[in-house]
Motif scaffolding. Structure first.
Motif, mmCIF file in Angstrom:
data_model
loop_
_atom_site.group_PDB
_atom_site.id
_atom_site.type_symbol
_atom_site.label_atom_id
_atom_site.label_comp_id
_atom_site.label_asym_id
_atom_site.label_seq_id
_atom_site.Cartn_x
_atom_site.Cartn_y
_atom_site.Cartn_z
ATOM 1 N N ALA A 16 0.827 -1.214 0.000
ATOM 2 C CA ALA A 16 0.000 0.000 0.000
ATOM 3 C C ALA A 16 0.859 1.261 0.000
ATOM 4 C CB ALA A 16 -0.946 -0.005 1.210
ATOM 5 N N THR A 17 1.939 1.270 0.778
ATOM 6 C CA THR A 17 2.766 2.483 0.820
ATOM 7 C C THR A 17 3.527 2.689 -0.481
ATOM 8 O OG1 THR A 17 4.550 1.323 1.970
ATOM 9 C CG2 THR A 17 3.017 2.569 3.336
ATOM 10 N N ALA A 18 3.875 1.604 -1.173
ATOM 11 C CA ALA A 18 4.521 1.763 -2.478
ATOM 12 C C ALA A 18 3.562 2.420 -3.460
ATOM 13 C CB ALA A 18 5.000 0.411 -3.004
ATOM 14 N N PHE A 19 2.311 1.953 -3.467
ATOM 15 C CA PHE A 19 1.315 2.588 -4.329
ATOM 16 C C PHE A 19 1.027 4.014 -3.876
ATOM 17 C CE2 PHE A 19 0.346 -1.704 -5.813
ATOM 18 C CZ PHE A 19 0.174 -1.463 -7.177
ATOM 19 N N GLN A 20 0.975 4.223 -2.551
ATOM 20 C CA GLN A 20 0.707 5.559 -2.025
ATOM 21 C C GLN A 20 1.764 6.546 -2.510
ATOM 22 O OE1 GLN A 20 1.747 6.259 2.027
ATOM 23 N NE2 GLN A 20 0.196 7.835 2.325
ATOM 24 N N ALA A 21 3.009 6.118 -2.506
ATOM 25 C CA ALA A 21 4.092 7.007 -2.949
ATOM 26 C C ALA A 21 3.899 7.428 -4.395
ATOM 27 C CB ALA A 21 5.437 6.311 -2.762
ATOM 28 N N GLY A 22 3.577 6.467 -5.241
ATOM 29 C CA GLY A 22 3.369 6.796 -6.650
ATOM 30 C C GLY A 22 2.161 7.690 -6.868
ATOM 31 N N VAL A 23 1.063 7.343 -6.224
ATOM 32 C CA VAL A 23 -0.161 8.135 -6.354
ATOM 33 C C VAL A 23 0.074 9.558 -5.846
ATOM 34 C CG1 VAL A 23 -2.530 8.381 -5.468
ATOM 35 C CG2 VAL A 23 -1.718 6.157 -6.277
ATOM 36 N N ASN A 24 0.660 9.671 -4.649
ATOM 37 C CA ASN A 24 0.914 10.999 -4.084
ATOM 38 C C ASN A 24 1.931 11.772 -4.903
ATOM 39 O OD1 ASN A 24 -0.890 10.804 -1.981
ATOM 40 N ND2 ASN A 24 0.617 10.215 -0.462
ATOM 41 N N GLY A 25 2.932 11.075 -5.456
ATOM 42 C CA GLY A 25 3.926 11.749 -6.299
ATOM 43 C C GLY A 25 3.276 12.389 -7.516
ATOM 44 N N ILE A 34 2.941 20.603 -1.199
ATOM 45 C CA ILE A 34 2.194 20.831 0.046
ATOM 46 C C ILE A 34 0.706 20.604 -0.185
ATOM 47 C CG2 ILE A 34 1.564 22.557 1.784
ATOM 48 C CD1 ILE A 34 4.430 23.645 1.496
ATOM 49 N N GLU A 35 0.208 21.062 -1.319
ATOM 50 C CA GLU A 35 -1.207 20.873 -1.632
ATOM 51 C C GLU A 35 -1.537 19.378 -1.755
ATOM 52 O OE1 GLU A 35 0.158 24.876 -3.021
ATOM 53 O OE2 GLU A 35 0.939 22.847 -3.203
ATOM 54 N N GLY A 36 -0.660 18.629 -2.424
ATOM 55 C CA GLY A 36 -0.866 17.193 -2.557
ATOM 56 C C GLY A 36 -0.836 16.494 -1.208
ATOM 57 N N SER A 37 0.076 16.923 -0.350
ATOM 58 C CA SER A 37 0.143 16.354 0.997
ATOM 59 C C SER A 37 -1.147 16.638 1.756
ATOM 60 C CB SER A 37 1.327 16.926 1.769
ATOM 61 O OG SER A 37 2.533 16.566 1.151
ATOM 62 N N PHE A 38 -1.637 17.858 1.630
ATOM 63 C CA PHE A 38 -2.873 18.237 2.319
ATOM 64 C C PHE A 38 -4.039 17.377 1.837
ATOM 65 C CE2 PHE A 38 -6.838 20.650 2.537
ATOM 66 C CZ PHE A 38 -6.903 20.889 3.896
ATOM 67 N N VAL A 39 -4.179 17.229 0.529
ATOM 68 C CA VAL A 39 -5.273 16.425 -0.022
ATOM 69 C C VAL A 39 -5.144 14.975 0.437
ATOM 70 C CG1 VAL A 39 -6.240 15.501 -2.172
ATOM 71 C CG2 VAL A 39 -5.701 17.939 -1.987
ATOM 72 N N TYR A 83 7.120 12.657 6.286
ATOM 73 C CA TYR A 83 7.256 11.488 5.414
ATOM 74 C C TYR A 83 6.527 11.708 4.083
ATOM 75 C CZ TYR A 83 6.499 6.761 3.661
ATOM 76 O OH TYR A 83 6.423 5.655 2.862
ATOM 77 N N VAL A 84 5.260 12.111 4.142
ATOM 78 C CA VAL A 84 4.473 12.270 2.919
ATOM 79 C C VAL A 84 5.034 13.397 2.057
ATOM 80 C CG1 VAL A 84 2.190 12.905 2.020
ATOM 81 C CG2 VAL A 84 2.384 11.213 3.840
ATOM 82 N N LEU A 85 5.426 14.505 2.670
ATOM 83 C CA LEU A 85 6.032 15.597 1.890
ATOM 84 C C LEU A 85 7.285 15.121 1.156
ATOM 85 C CD1 LEU A 85 5.732 18.647 4.325
ATOM 86 C CD2 LEU A 85 4.702 18.477 2.046
ATOM 87 N N ILE A 86 8.126 14.381 1.852
ATOM 88 C CA ILE A 86 9.364 13.898 1.229
ATOM 89 C C ILE A 86 9.046 12.917 0.109
ATOM 90 C CG2 ILE A 86 11.407 12.458 1.654
ATOM 91 C CD1 ILE A 86 11.609 13.940 4.390
ATOM 92 N N MET A 87 8.099 12.024 0.325
ATOM 93 C CA MET A 87 7.742 11.069 -0.732
ATOM 94 C C MET A 87 7.202 11.797 -1.959
ATOM 95 S SD MET A 87 8.663 8.214 0.467
ATOM 96 C CE MET A 87 7.906 6.858 -0.380
ATOM 97 N N ILE A 88 6.314 12.763 -1.750
ATOM 98 C CA ILE A 88 5.735 13.503 -2.871
ATOM 99 C C ILE A 88 6.820 14.281 -3.616
ATOM 100 C CG2 ILE A 88 4.211 15.445 -3.449
ATOM 101 C CD1 ILE A 88 2.255 14.364 -1.363
ATOM 102 N N PHE A 89 7.772 14.804 -2.876
ATOM 103 C CA PHE A 89 8.883 15.542 -3.484
ATOM 104 C C PHE A 89 9.827 14.615 -4.250
ATOM 105 C CE2 PHE A 89 13.365 16.733 -2.903
ATOM 106 C CZ PHE A 89 13.400 17.870 -3.696
ATOM 107 N N ALA A 90 10.190 13.487 -3.632
ATOM 108 C CA ALA A 90 11.278 12.656 -4.167
ATOM 109 C C ALA A 90 10.855 11.703 -5.278
ATOM 110 C CB ALA A 90 11.922 11.863 -3.026
ATOM 111 N N VAL A 91 9.688 11.083 -5.183
ATOM 112 C CA VAL A 91 9.306 10.048 -6.155
ATOM 113 C C VAL A 91 9.363 10.547 -7.597
ATOM 114 C CG1 VAL A 91 7.363 8.607 -6.941
ATOM 115 C CG2 VAL A 91 8.059 8.569 -4.541
#
Length: 152
Positions: A16-25, A34-39, A83-91
């Motif tokens: 789930a977290t692997a998919f979450q990273a891609g989806v959030n990215g 930041i907007e993506g993290s908020f959503v 964590y989520v901000l970094i994933m959205i930024f890095a992926v």
């Protein structure tokens, strides 16, 4: 619940977290980090609220108890934001695999230190097997990062 069942649940969480990273990215790339993290957190909060209402049977007492725990125990949400901000930024920049190997390597290093000193419960000393495992993870990070550089 058996330890095998717990391990299977954790593996599902990893998927789930692997998919979450891609989806959030992708979300962050379209609407902003930041907007993506908020959503992402807003959507998760709504799902948790529904689950809470479905399972609490009107007993919200445990939520009130959160007012009386040591304040540092409330930092989990802040750590989740980081964590989520970094994933959205890095992926989108280095790929899902490289991002996850880096996250896992850092998690394993920090969790080994946490266990060694018993910071959150059981003390599990560092030993040569763990050191070898950490070195192998560092090697995995190096090779997966290098592979992504060749591809991209």
């Amino acid at each position: 619940m058996s330890s095998i069942m717990v391990l299977l649940i954790v593996l599902i969480g990893g998927v789930a977290t692997a998919f979450q990273a891609g989806v959030n990215g992708l979300l962050g790339k379209k609407i902003g980090i930041i907007e993506g993290s908020f959503v992402s957190f807003l959507t998760g909060t709504i799902v948790l609220l529904i689950l809470l209402l479905m399972t609490s049977r009107g007993n919200l007492g445990p939520l009130v108890q959160a007012l009386h725990v040591p304040k540092w125990q409330l930092t989990g949400g802040i750590l989740g934001v980081i964590y989520v901000l970094i994933m959205i930024f890095a992926v989108p920049k280095i790929g899902t695999a490289t991002t996850f190997v880096a996250i896992i390597a850092a998690q394993m290093l920090m969790s080994t230190v946490i266990d060694h000193y018993g910071l959150f419960g059981k003390t599990v000393p560092i030993n040569s097997y763990k050191v070898i495992g950490l070195l192998l993870l560092a090697g995995a990070l190096f090779f997966i990062y290098k592979s992504s550089q060749v591809q991209g």
